[in-house]
Design an enzyme around this catalytic site. Structure first.
Site, PDB file in Angstrom:
ATOM      1  N   CYS A 158       0.873  -1.173   0.000  1.00 44.45           N
ATOM      2  CA  CYS A 158       0.000   0.000   0.000  1.00 44.45           C
ATOM      3  C   CYS A 158       0.913   1.226   0.000  1.00 44.45           C
ATOM      4  O   CYS A 158       2.035   1.155  -0.474  1.00 44.45           O
ATOM      5  CB  CYS A 158      -0.936  -0.024   1.210  1.00 44.45           C
ATOM      6  N   ARG A 166      -2.154  -0.854   5.237  1.00 41.97           N
ATOM      7  CA  ARG A 166      -3.149  -1.620   4.481  1.00 41.97           C
ATOM      8  C   ARG A 166      -2.525  -2.896   3.924  1.00 41.97           C
ATOM      9  O   ARG A 166      -3.182  -3.935   3.841  1.00 41.97           O
ATOM     10  CB  ARG A 166      -3.721  -0.778   3.328  1.00 41.97           C
TER      11      ARG A 166
END
Length: 116
Positions: free
Chosen positions: A76, A81
């Site tokens: 990410c 993430r």
């Protein structure tokens, strides 16, 4: 060239440099997943990366379309993430998943190649 520690068969966090080595060593057998938004992806991404947004549920919805027995590198923007995506894939039974530590920003900071 850095050696990849093969002791962690289920993957884990790897530096951008180690992920690049892994991608080069695994070649076409390795799938790279960018879990950022489409706008973030369009601003630049790793060569060969497919975009499956974690936040809008695209990765969760598409998990059943992915092969479980090949290596995956996820990333990410900064790594948070990517870590969630790695955990999601591992809990779904994927055998080898790696997250780029520090995400796309760290990859770029290391001077590694990207695509615009």
């Amino acid at each position: 060239m850095e050696e990849i520690d093969q002791s962690g068969e289920t993957g884990g966090e790897l530096s951008p440099e180690k992920c690049r080595t892994l991608i080069q060593n695994k070649g076409d057998r390795c799938t790279i997943i960018d879990v950022r938004t489409r706008d973030e992806y369009d601003e630049g991404h790793l060569q060969g990366a497919i975009n499956m947004d974690l936040l809008n549920g695209e990765l969760s919805a598409g998990v059943n379309t992915l092969k479980k027995n090949i290596p995956y590198v996820v990333y990410c923007r900064r790594g948070n993430r990517g870590k969630k995506a790695m955990d999601l894939l591992q809990s779904a039974g994927f055998s080898e998943v790696y997250n780029i530590s520090g995400g796309y920003e760290q990859w770029k900071a290391a001077g590694l190649p990207t695509i615009l």
